[in-house]
Write a protein that holds these residues in place. Structure first.
Motif, PDB file in Angstrom:
ATOM      1  N   ILE A  64       0.849  -1.200   0.000  1.00  0.00           N
ATOM      2  CA  ILE A  64       0.000   0.000   0.000  1.00  0.00           C
ATOM      3  C   ILE A  64       0.879   1.243   0.000  1.00  0.00           C
ATOM      4  O   ILE A  64       0.688   2.157  -0.814  1.00  0.00           O
ATOM      5  CB  ILE A  64      -0.920   0.013   1.241  1.00  0.00           C
ATOM      6  N   ILE A  65       1.836   1.277   0.911  1.00  0.00           N
ATOM      7  CA  ILE A  65       2.730   2.429   1.022  1.00  0.00           C
ATOM      8  C   ILE A  65       3.492   2.635  -0.283  1.00  0.00           C
ATOM      9  O   ILE A  65       3.575   3.751  -0.804  1.00  0.00           O
ATOM     10  CB  ILE A  65       3.716   2.252   2.210  1.00  0.00           C
ATOM     11  N   GLN A  66       4.017   1.565  -0.835  1.00  0.00           N
ATOM     12  CA  GLN A  66       4.823   1.679  -2.051  1.00  0.00           C
ATOM     13  C   GLN A  66       4.016   2.192  -3.238  1.00  0.00           C
ATOM     14  O   GLN A  66       4.418   3.130  -3.915  1.00  0.00           O
ATOM     15  CB  GLN A  66       5.464   0.341  -2.396  1.00  0.00           C
ATOM     16  N   ARG A  67       2.856   1.598  -3.508  1.00  0.00           N
ATOM     17  CA  ARG A  67       2.103   2.003  -4.700  1.00  0.00           C
ATOM     18  C   ARG A  67       1.499   3.398  -4.585  1.00  0.00           C
ATOM     19  O   ARG A  67       1.191   4.025  -5.590  1.00  0.00           O
ATOM     20  CB  ARG A  67       1.072   0.960  -5.076  1.00  0.00           C
ATOM     21  N   CYS A  68       1.343   3.870  -3.343  1.00  0.00           N
ATOM     22  CA  CYS A  68       0.788   5.212  -3.160  1.00  0.00           C
ATOM     23  C   CYS A  68       1.857   6.303  -3.034  1.00  0.00           C
ATOM     24  O   CYS A  68       1.572   7.469  -3.247  1.00  0.00           O
ATOM     25  CB  CYS A  68      -0.101   5.254  -1.923  1.00  0.00           C
ATOM     26  N   ARG A  69       3.074   5.930  -2.668  1.00  0.00           N
ATOM     27  CA  ARG A  69       4.104   6.937  -2.386  1.00  0.00           C
ATOM     28  C   ARG A  69       5.327   6.883  -3.288  1.00  0.00           C
ATOM     29  O   ARG A  69       6.043   7.863  -3.396  1.00  0.00           O
ATOM     30  CB  ARG A  69       4.557   6.792  -0.933  1.00  0.00           C
ATOM     31  N   LEU A  81       3.009   0.124 -10.026  1.00  0.00           N
ATOM     32  CA  LEU A  81       1.590   0.371  -9.771  1.00  0.00           C
ATOM     33  C   LEU A  81       1.281   1.834  -9.470  1.00  0.00           C
ATOM     34  O   LEU A  81       0.118   2.199  -9.308  1.00  0.00           O
ATOM     35  CB  LEU A  81       1.112  -0.516  -8.614  1.00  0.00           C
ATOM     36  N   TRP A  82       2.301   2.660  -9.368  1.00  0.00           N
ATOM     37  CA  TRP A  82       2.135   4.080  -9.060  1.00  0.00           C
ATOM     38  C   TRP A  82       1.082   4.767  -9.945  1.00  0.00           C
ATOM     39  O   TRP A  82       0.225   5.495  -9.438  1.00  0.00           O
ATOM     40  CB  TRP A  82       3.480   4.801  -9.169  1.00  0.00           C
ATOM     41  N   PRO A  83       1.082   4.584 -11.262  1.00  0.00           N
ATOM     42  CA  PRO A  83       0.119   5.311 -12.103  1.00  0.00           C
ATOM     43  C   PRO A  83      -1.339   5.099 -11.713  1.00  0.00           C
ATOM     44  O   PRO A  83      -2.172   5.975 -11.884  1.00  0.00           O
ATOM     45  CB  PRO A  83       0.381   4.778 -13.520  1.00  0.00           C
ATOM     46  N   TRP A  84      -1.664   3.915 -11.162  1.00  0.00           N
ATOM     47  CA  TRP A  84      -3.047   3.601 -10.809  1.00  0.00           C
ATOM     48  C   TRP A  84      -3.374   3.915  -9.350  1.00  0.00           C
ATOM     49  O   TRP A  84      -4.515   3.778  -8.930  1.00  0.00           O
ATOM     50  CB  TRP A  84      -3.346   2.127 -11.098  1.00  0.00           C
ATOM     51  N   TYR A  85      -2.390   4.316  -8.589  1.00  0.00           N
ATOM     52  CA  TYR A  85      -2.596   4.614  -7.169  1.00  0.00           C
ATOM     53  C   TYR A  85      -2.100   6.026  -6.857  1.00  0.00           C
ATOM     54  O   TYR A  85      -2.848   6.977  -7.006  1.00  0.00           O
ATOM     55  CB  TYR A  85      -1.935   3.538  -6.290  1.00  0.00           C
ATOM     56  N   GLY A  86      -0.857   6.175  -6.420  1.00  0.00           N
ATOM     57  CA  GLY A  86      -0.334   7.494  -6.076  1.00  0.00           C
ATOM     58  C   GLY A  86      -0.442   8.481  -7.227  1.00  0.00           C
ATOM     59  O   GLY A  86      -0.784   9.650  -7.032  1.00  0.00           O
ATOM     60  N   GLY A  87      -0.197   8.027  -8.430  1.00  0.00           N
ATOM     61  CA  GLY A  87      -0.287   8.889  -9.608  1.00  0.00           C
ATOM     62  C   GLY A  87      -1.705   9.351  -9.910  1.00  0.00           C
ATOM     63  O   GLY A  87      -1.916  10.334 -10.613  1.00  0.00           O
ATOM     64  N   ARG A  88      -2.683   8.636  -9.378  1.00  0.00           N
ATOM     65  CA  ARG A  88      -4.096   8.977  -9.556  1.00  0.00           C
ATOM     66  C   ARG A  88      -4.643   9.730  -8.350  1.00  0.00           C
ATOM     67  O   ARG A  88      -5.816  10.053  -8.272  1.00  0.00           O
ATOM     68  CB  ARG A  88      -4.884   7.669  -9.712  1.00  0.00           C
ATOM     69  N   GLY A  89      -3.749   9.954  -7.361  1.00  0.00           N
ATOM     70  CA  GLY A  89      -4.172  10.700  -6.178  1.00  0.00           C
ATOM     71  C   GLY A  89      -4.620   9.838  -5.014  1.00  0.00           C
ATOM     72  O   GLY A  89      -5.129  10.349  -4.020  1.00  0.00           O
ATOM     73  N   VAL A  90      -4.452   8.510  -5.100  1.00  0.00           N
ATOM     74  CA  VAL A  90      -4.816   7.632  -3.995  1.00  0.00           C
ATOM     75  C   VAL A  90      -3.774   7.818  -2.887  1.00  0.00           C
ATOM     76  O   VAL A  90      -2.574   7.731  -3.137  1.00  0.00           O
ATOM     77  CB  VAL A  90      -4.892   6.152  -4.427  1.00  0.00           C
ATOM     78  N   VAL A 133      -2.564   7.406   1.491  1.00  0.00           N
ATOM     79  CA  VAL A 133      -2.603   6.594   2.710  1.00  0.00           C
ATOM     80  C   VAL A 133      -2.777   7.576   3.861  1.00  0.00           C
ATOM     81  O   VAL A 133      -2.053   8.571   3.944  1.00  0.00           O
ATOM     82  CB  VAL A 133      -1.293   5.790   2.900  1.00  0.00           C
ATOM     83  N   CYS A 134      -3.729   7.322   4.740  1.00  0.00           N
ATOM     84  CA  CYS A 134      -3.960   8.236   5.856  1.00  0.00           C
ATOM     85  C   CYS A 134      -2.720   8.300   6.746  1.00  0.00           C
ATOM     86  O   CYS A 134      -1.916   7.375   6.776  1.00  0.00           O
ATOM     87  CB  CYS A 134      -5.184   7.812   6.664  1.00  0.00           C
ATOM     88  N   ARG A 135      -2.565   9.392   7.452  1.00  0.00           N
ATOM     89  CA  ARG A 135      -1.387   9.586   8.317  1.00  0.00           C
ATOM     90  C   ARG A 135      -1.254   8.473   9.355  1.00  0.00           C
ATOM     91  O   ARG A 135      -0.173   8.018   9.654  1.00  0.00           O
ATOM     92  CB  ARG A 135      -1.460  10.942   9.009  1.00  0.00           C
ATOM     93  N   ARG A 136      -2.375   8.047   9.904  1.00  0.00           N
ATOM     94  CA  ARG A 136      -2.336   7.007  10.937  1.00  0.00           C
ATOM     95  C   ARG A 136      -1.679   5.737  10.415  1.00  0.00           C
ATOM     96  O   ARG A 136      -0.956   5.058  11.133  1.00  0.00           O
ATOM     97  CB  ARG A 136      -3.768   6.731  11.414  1.00  0.00           C
ATOM     98  N   GLY A 190      -8.816   7.203  -0.495  1.00  0.00           N
ATOM     99  CA  GLY A 190      -7.572   6.517  -0.198  1.00  0.00           C
ATOM    100  C   GLY A 190      -7.695   5.422   0.845  1.00  0.00           C
ATOM    101  O   GLY A 190      -8.792   5.015   1.251  1.00  0.00           O
ATOM    102  N   TYR A 191      -6.533   4.965   1.271  1.00  0.00           N
ATOM    103  CA  TYR A 191      -6.439   3.922   2.283  1.00  0.00           C
ATOM    104  C   TYR A 191      -6.571   4.547   3.663  1.00  0.00           C
ATOM    105  O   TYR A 191      -5.739   5.357   4.063  1.00  0.00           O
ATOM    106  CB  TYR A 191      -5.102   3.194   2.170  1.00  0.00           C
ATOM    107  N   ALA A 192      -7.622   4.186   4.382  1.00  0.00           N
ATOM    108  CA  ALA A 192      -7.907   4.679   5.730  1.00  0.00           C
ATOM    109  C   ALA A 192      -8.841   3.666   6.389  1.00  0.00           C
ATOM    110  O   ALA A 192      -9.549   2.928   5.691  1.00  0.00           O
ATOM    111  CB  ALA A 192      -8.565   6.055   5.668  1.00  0.00           C
ATOM    112  N   PRO A 193      -8.865   3.634   7.720  1.00  0.00           N
ATOM    113  CA  PRO A 193      -9.683   2.622   8.404  1.00  0.00           C
ATOM    114  C   PRO A 193     -11.147   2.604   7.973  1.00  0.00           C
ATOM    115  O   PRO A 193     -11.732   1.529   7.806  1.00  0.00           O
ATOM    116  CB  PRO A 193      -9.567   2.998   9.886  1.00  0.00           C
TER     117      PRO A 193
END
Length: 142
Positions: A28-33, A39-48, A50-53, A82-85
């Protein structure tokens, strides 16, 4: 649980680095950051995001708990967020396939579902239902 040794003794080790849950969290951290991730283009690159927590694995694990089975992986309930509880759950491959952005979502009997699920529910071939709705513009009632 143990404390790290040497120069990293300030870090708390959770003893789960090789666990499936940690591997999933790392993904999760890798593809979003990481813009170098495939996988970045479909996650972090799309604005997905990970919440700070969840920047800390132990918080992720406290919120999600252990993976229920080998058939489960992490799923975002609303793919626009994004990814959050509050937006994640453990889900099977079938559940996840019904939550893709490319799915056609319809409302039937007050419930939103993908067209494939509706076809199964009413006992109709997916392709037939797809053609009637998408190609011919039929309503669900028809």
């Amino acid at each position: 649980m143990a404390w790290g040794k040497g120069k990293d003794n300030h870090k708390y080790l959770h003893g789960m680095t090789l666990s499936t849950e940690h591997i999933i969290w790392s993904g999760i951290i890798q593809r979003c950051r990481d813009s170098n991730s495939r996988l970045w283009p479909w996650y972090g690159g799309r604005g997905v995001t990970v919440c700070r927590r969840w920047e800390v694995f132990t918080n992720f694990y406290a919120d999600m708990g252990p993976r229920p089975s080998k058939k489960h992986s992490i799923e975002r309930i609303d793919n626009k967020n994004g990814y959050a509880p509050e937006n994640c759950k453990w889900a099977t491959r079938i559940e996840q396939s019904r939550n893709r952005r490319s799915n056609i979502v319809v409302e039937h009997q007050g419930r939103q579902m993908c067209l494939k699920e509706l076809a199964e529910q009413i006992g109709m071939r997916y392709h037939t239902l797809y053609q009637r709705i998408q190609k011919y513009g039929w309503t669900l009632d028809r």
